[in-house]
Every structure is written in structure tokens, then in C-alpha cells.
Design a protein around this motif. Sequence first.
Motif, PDB file in Angstrom:
ATOM      1  N   THR A 166       0.836  -1.210   0.000  1.00  0.00           N
ATOM      2  CA  THR A 166       0.000   0.000   0.000  1.00  0.00           C
ATOM      3  C   THR A 166       0.866   1.254   0.000  1.00  0.00           C
ATOM      4  OG1 THR A 166      -1.789  -1.136   1.165  1.00  0.00           O
ATOM      5  CG2 THR A 166      -1.773   1.261   1.280  1.00  0.00           C
ATOM      6  N   ILE A 167       1.884   1.257   0.864  1.00  0.00           N
ATOM      7  CA  ILE A 167       2.790   2.401   0.948  1.00  0.00           C
ATOM      8  C   ILE A 167       3.493   2.628  -0.386  1.00  0.00           C
ATOM      9  CG2 ILE A 167       4.929   3.250   2.001  1.00  0.00           C
ATOM     10  CD1 ILE A 167       4.099   1.724   4.552  1.00  0.00           C
ATOM     11  N   LEU A 168       4.053   1.544  -0.947  1.00  0.00           N
ATOM     12  CA  LEU A 168       4.824   1.653  -2.185  1.00  0.00           C
ATOM     13  C   LEU A 168       3.964   2.171  -3.333  1.00  0.00           C
ATOM     14  CD1 LEU A 168       7.373   1.237  -3.845  1.00  0.00           C
ATOM     15  CD2 LEU A 168       6.741  -1.181  -4.085  1.00  0.00           C
ATOM     16  N   ASP A 169       2.765   1.623  -3.487  1.00  0.00           N
ATOM     17  CA  ASP A 169       1.891   2.053  -4.577  1.00  0.00           C
ATOM     18  C   ASP A 169       1.497   3.516  -4.433  1.00  0.00           C
ATOM     19  OD1 ASP A 169       2.108  -0.486  -5.528  1.00  0.00           O
ATOM     20  OD2 ASP A 169       0.051  -1.107  -5.058  1.00  0.00           O
ATOM     21  N   GLU A 170       1.253   3.942  -3.201  1.00  0.00           N
ATOM     22  CA  GLU A 170       0.907   5.349  -2.979  1.00  0.00           C
ATOM     23  C   GLU A 170       2.099   6.262  -3.287  1.00  0.00           C
ATOM     24  OE1 GLU A 170      -0.758   6.032   0.858  1.00  0.00           O
ATOM     25  OE2 GLU A 170      -2.562   4.844   0.464  1.00  0.00           O
ATOM     26  N   ILE A 171       3.297   5.834  -2.910  1.00  0.00           N
ATOM     27  CA  ILE A 171       4.499   6.620  -3.206  1.00  0.00           C
ATOM     28  C   ILE A 171       4.660   6.796  -4.713  1.00  0.00           C
ATOM     29  CG2 ILE A 171       7.036   6.552  -3.197  1.00  0.00           C
ATOM     30  CD1 ILE A 171       6.847   5.237  -0.414  1.00  0.00           C
ATOM     31  N   ILE A 172       4.498   5.712  -5.458  1.00  0.00           N
ATOM     32  CA  ILE A 172       4.671   5.775  -6.914  1.00  0.00           C
ATOM     33  C   ILE A 172       3.617   6.683  -7.540  1.00  0.00           C
ATOM     34  CG2 ILE A 172       4.614   4.452  -9.063  1.00  0.00           C
ATOM     35  CD1 ILE A 172       5.758   2.068  -7.445  1.00  0.00           C
ATOM     36  N   ARG A 173       2.363   6.526  -7.119  1.00  0.00           N
ATOM     37  CA  ARG A 173       1.290   7.336  -7.713  1.00  0.00           C
ATOM     38  C   ARG A 173       1.447   8.819  -7.387  1.00  0.00           C
ATOM     39  NH1 ARG A 173      -2.274   2.677  -5.982  1.00  0.00           N
ATOM     40  NH2 ARG A 173      -2.569   1.452  -7.875  1.00  0.00           N
ATOM     41  N   GLU A 174       1.814   9.116  -6.151  1.00  0.00           N
ATOM     42  CA  GLU A 174       1.935  10.510  -5.749  1.00  0.00           C
ATOM     43  C   GLU A 174       3.170  11.186  -6.370  1.00  0.00           C
ATOM     44  OE1 GLU A 174      -0.142  12.433  -4.059  1.00  0.00           O
ATOM     45  OE2 GLU A 174      -1.563  10.762  -3.964  1.00  0.00           O
ATOM     46  N   TRP A 226       4.511  10.229  -9.475  1.00  0.00           N
ATOM     47  CA  TRP A 226       4.520   9.567 -10.787  1.00  0.00           C
ATOM     48  C   TRP A 226       5.524  10.204 -11.746  1.00  0.00           C
ATOM     49  CZ3 TRP A 226       2.288   5.079 -12.101  1.00  0.00           C
ATOM     50  CH2 TRP A 226       2.171   4.760 -13.456  1.00  0.00           C
ATOM     51  N   ASP A 227       5.540  11.513 -11.828  1.00  0.00           N
ATOM     52  CA  ASP A 227       6.402  12.194 -12.801  1.00  0.00           C
ATOM     53  C   ASP A 227       7.878  12.045 -12.475  1.00  0.00           C
ATOM     54  OD1 ASP A 227       4.135  13.036 -14.112  1.00  0.00           O
ATOM     55  OD2 ASP A 227       4.098  15.004 -13.147  1.00  0.00           O
ATOM     56  N   TYR A 228       8.196  11.695 -11.231  1.00  0.00           N
ATOM     57  CA  TYR A 228       9.596  11.595 -10.811  1.00  0.00           C
ATOM     58  C   TYR A 228      10.087  10.147 -10.748  1.00  0.00           C
ATOM     59  CZ  TYR A 228       8.207  16.229  -9.305  1.00  0.00           C
ATOM     60  OH  TYR A 228       7.699  17.501  -9.282  1.00  0.00           O
ATOM     61  N   LEU A 229       9.189   9.191 -10.983  1.00  0.00           N
ATOM     62  CA  LEU A 229       9.554   7.770 -10.869  1.00  0.00           C
ATOM     63  C   LEU A 229       9.171   7.007 -12.136  1.00  0.00           C
ATOM     64  CD1 LEU A 229       8.378   7.154  -7.180  1.00  0.00           C
ATOM     65  CD2 LEU A 229      10.729   7.459  -7.975  1.00  0.00           C
ATOM     66  N   PRO A 230       9.667   7.438 -13.301  1.00  0.00           N
ATOM     67  CA  PRO A 230       9.276   6.761 -14.543  1.00  0.00           C
ATOM     68  C   PRO A 230       9.713   5.302 -14.603  1.00  0.00           C
ATOM     69  CG  PRO A 230      11.119   8.268 -14.923  1.00  0.00           C
ATOM     70  CD  PRO A 230      10.602   8.552 -13.544  1.00  0.00           C
ATOM     71  N   GLN A 231      10.757   4.941 -13.826  1.00  0.00           N
ATOM     72  CA  GLN A 231      11.239   3.568 -13.857  1.00  0.00           C
ATOM     73  C   GLN A 231      10.218   2.578 -13.304  1.00  0.00           C
ATOM     74  OE1 GLN A 231      12.201   6.031 -11.809  1.00  0.00           O
ATOM     75  NE2 GLN A 231      13.601   5.339 -10.201  1.00  0.00           N
ATOM     76  N   PHE A 232       9.182   3.082 -12.608  1.00  0.00           N
ATOM     77  CA  PHE A 232       8.169   2.192 -12.028  1.00  0.00           C
ATOM     78  C   PHE A 232       6.832   2.247 -12.781  1.00  0.00           C
ATOM     79  CE2 PHE A 232      11.016   3.007  -8.393  1.00  0.00           C
ATOM     80  CZ  PHE A 232      11.284   1.701  -8.012  1.00  0.00           C
ATOM     81  N   HIS A 233       6.780   2.936 -13.921  1.00  0.00           N
ATOM     82  CA  HIS A 233       5.506   3.121 -14.609  1.00  0.00           C
ATOM     83  C   HIS A 233       4.906   1.821 -15.122  1.00  0.00           C
ATOM     84  CE1 HIS A 233       5.886   7.739 -15.454  1.00  0.00           C
ATOM     85  NE2 HIS A 233       5.931   7.420 -14.181  1.00  0.00           N
ATOM     86  N   ASN A 234       5.718   0.831 -15.363  1.00  0.00           N
ATOM     87  CA  ASN A 234       5.198  -0.457 -15.844  1.00  0.00           C
ATOM     88  C   ASN A 234       4.780  -1.373 -14.703  1.00  0.00           C
ATOM     89  OD1 ASN A 234       5.641   0.207 -18.567  1.00  0.00           O
ATOM     90  ND2 ASN A 234       7.773  -0.484 -18.466  1.00  0.00           N
ATOM     91  N   SER A 235       4.974  -0.922 -13.466  1.00  0.00           N
ATOM     92  CA  SER A 235       4.700  -1.779 -12.308  1.00  0.00           C
ATOM     93  C   SER A 235       3.247  -1.718 -11.845  1.00  0.00           C
ATOM     94  CB  SER A 235       5.614  -1.391 -11.151  1.00  0.00           C
ATOM     95  OG  SER A 235       6.969  -1.474 -11.524  1.00  0.00           O
ATOM     96  N   ILE A 236       2.643  -0.534 -11.906  1.00  0.00           N
ATOM     97  CA  ILE A 236       1.274  -0.381 -11.450  1.00  0.00           C
ATOM     98  C   ILE A 236       0.518   0.559 -12.392  1.00  0.00           C
ATOM     99  CG2 ILE A 236       1.932  -0.670  -9.005  1.00  0.00           C
ATOM    100  CD1 ILE A 236       1.466   2.367  -8.676  1.00  0.00           C
ATOM    101  N   GLU A 237      -0.807   0.552 -12.285  1.00  0.00           N
ATOM    102  CA  GLU A 237      -1.604   1.531 -13.017  1.00  0.00           C
ATOM    103  C   GLU A 237      -1.733   2.770 -12.139  1.00  0.00           C
ATOM    104  OE1 GLU A 237      -5.300  -0.013 -14.528  1.00  0.00           O
ATOM    105  OE2 GLU A 237      -4.427  -2.002 -14.774  1.00  0.00           O
ATOM    106  N   ARG A 238      -1.558   3.921 -12.748  1.00  0.00           N
ATOM    107  CA  ARG A 238      -1.491   5.134 -11.962  1.00  0.00           C
ATOM    108  C   ARG A 238      -2.799   5.412 -11.220  1.00  0.00           C
ATOM    109  NH1 ARG A 238       0.208  11.328 -13.752  1.00  0.00           N
ATOM    110  NH2 ARG A 238       0.377  12.100 -11.599  1.00  0.00           N
ATOM    111  N   TYR A 239      -3.925   5.256 -11.885  1.00  0.00           N
ATOM    112  CA  TYR A 239      -5.193   5.698 -11.295  1.00  0.00           C
ATOM    113  C   TYR A 239      -6.026   4.541 -10.747  1.00  0.00           C
ATOM    114  CZ  TYR A 239      -3.912  10.069 -13.469  1.00  0.00           C
ATOM    115  OH  TYR A 239      -3.248  11.207 -13.830  1.00  0.00           O
ATOM    116  N   LYS A 240      -5.449   3.420 -10.561  1.00  0.00           N
ATOM    117  CA  LYS A 240      -6.179   2.268 -10.027  1.00  0.00           C
ATOM    118  C   LYS A 240      -6.168   2.345  -8.514  1.00  0.00           C
ATOM    119  CE  LYS A 240      -6.449  -2.764 -10.174  1.00  0.00           C
ATOM    120  NZ  LYS A 240      -5.819  -4.003 -10.695  1.00  0.00           N
ATOM    121  N   TYR A 241      -7.335   2.614  -7.905  1.00  0.00           N
ATOM    122  CA  TYR A 241      -7.408   2.720  -6.441  1.00  0.00           C
ATOM    123  C   TYR A 241      -8.367   1.658  -5.905  1.00  0.00           C
ATOM    124  CZ  TYR A 241      -4.906   7.115  -6.652  1.00  0.00           C
ATOM    125  OH  TYR A 241      -3.930   8.077  -6.831  1.00  0.00           O
TER     126      TYR A 241
END
Length: 296
Positions: A271-279, A281-296
Amino acid sequence: SGMVTESVLKYYPNIKVAGLCNVPIGVRKSVTDALQVPDEEIELICGGLNHFFWGRQVLHNGVDRTEEALSKILTDIENLPANLRHGKPWIREQIMDLNMIPCAYHKYYYLTDEMLADQLEEIRSGKGTRGEQVKKVENELFELYKDPDLKVKPKQLEQRGGQYYSDAACELINSIYNDKGTTIVVSTKNENGLIDCLPEGCAVEVSAKVFKDGVKPYPQKPMPLEARGILQLMKNFEQLTIEAAVTGNYGKALQALTVNPLVTSGAVAKTILDEIIRENWDYLPQFHNSIERYKY
């Protein structure tokens, strides 16, 4: 600071690097205040990791006064009014048994429930999280700094943290440029078993003499059993975090959070990791293939 230092050591080995933190200066000041001696008469040998080190030995004119300094520091804190203790008091028996002076961040690990309760109370009282408090302070400071005629140190700096950073940074630069050999606590490479329970080549935070050609750490005693396990765990967390940050490996990021003692379960870690990536997003492009940005 320690993880950035290790990243440079690992991925850019030709660059000379030393990590710096202001926290050791606070520990040193607590020692000189407790013993009531001039700063220049004290050698404080620190060892561990950035934000996870201990004052391991206090030498006053060559005489070991570690236990005395530790006892007086704890007694001084206990005798302060509750509103001046800066959080929960240490467990005296635990710290005296360590015979090492913990840095302030150890409270999050030694007194986890109590520290969390304090932070939740601050949120409930309307002060917000520490991050929110810092953002507010920084916005106020930036407004003040727009005035070119500002001639006083803003009071908000006392709320920001980072005290003595300017002293530490300037003295480090001075010691390198002038080849002074000043004793400074820095993050540097763990070589020749300097911290005996940590991997060779990783970054450790230790007392060292700083010269133009590099840093020369003080020898360290073997790390006691009471500190060894949690120190290894925190280094494991750091190394997994570094690998995840550089490679964009979502699994390694999840493992990093899972092994951190402040995270209660793998589900919480995700939960923590997914929230960090989504919040971010523009600074962590290396994780864009890991989760969907707007999937809550």
C-alpha cells in the motif's frame, strides 16, 4: 545521505564522495554538555549508518568516559520538564546496557509505539504530519528570503531541523581544501571490516579524519550483539532500496519496505509503495510499468 553515498560508491566508483549529516554534531554537543568540558578536549568515536549510528566511545583527553557521559545524558534528559524532552524519554536500562549513545532517530525503533502515538496526536490536534509541518515552514522561509535586506536569522529555521549543517559542511570543505585532518563523522566506504558486521564496500557512517586525498576512519571495535542484528537489517533495507531506485525493480522496492522494522506487514508495504509511486509519478518513470497510476 548514506544511501546516496552508497549509490555513488557502487555505480560511480571513480568519484570521491563523503556523505554528511548534522545529527552527529547534536550527539557530540550532548556529550560536551553532559561532561561540562570544552569541545576540543573530546574525541567522540561514532559508528553505524546514517540516521542509525551510535556514539560508541567518548575519550576525554585520552581517557574513556563513555559510561559516565551516557549516564549523565540520560539523567539530564530525565530531569527536564516533560515539555522539553523532545519526545519520549529513553528506556534507561536498555541504553545503559548498550553502553553506546544512540542518535535521536533510534527512538523510532526503540520506542516505536510511543513515537507513533505522539505523531498521531499531532495530526489529530491539527498540526499535521511532520512533512506537512516542514512544507509550511519552508513556504514561510521562502517568502522571507525574497527580501534582500533580511538581516536576521528567521525563527522558522528552528522548526525546520538541520541545525549545525552549515558548520558541518563548511568544516568538511575546509578540511579537504586545507588538508587539515579534522575529525568529522561522514558516510564512507566500509573497508577492511571497519564495521565488522556489515558488507565490505557498503556505506557506513563513522568518525574519520578528513584530508585532501580522502578520509581516514578511526578504528572501530566489533559491533556488540545488542546492536548487530538491527544494524544489519537496516543495511539490508538500504541496499534493497538503492537497487530498486536505480533499476526500477518493483519487487526489490517491496522487499525493502517489508524488511524495514517500522513496516508492519507485506500488505502495508505494498500500500505504501503504490501510494508513493502514484503521488510521485512524474519523478519515478522507472516504475511506470509496475502499477496503473489511477487504479485505487
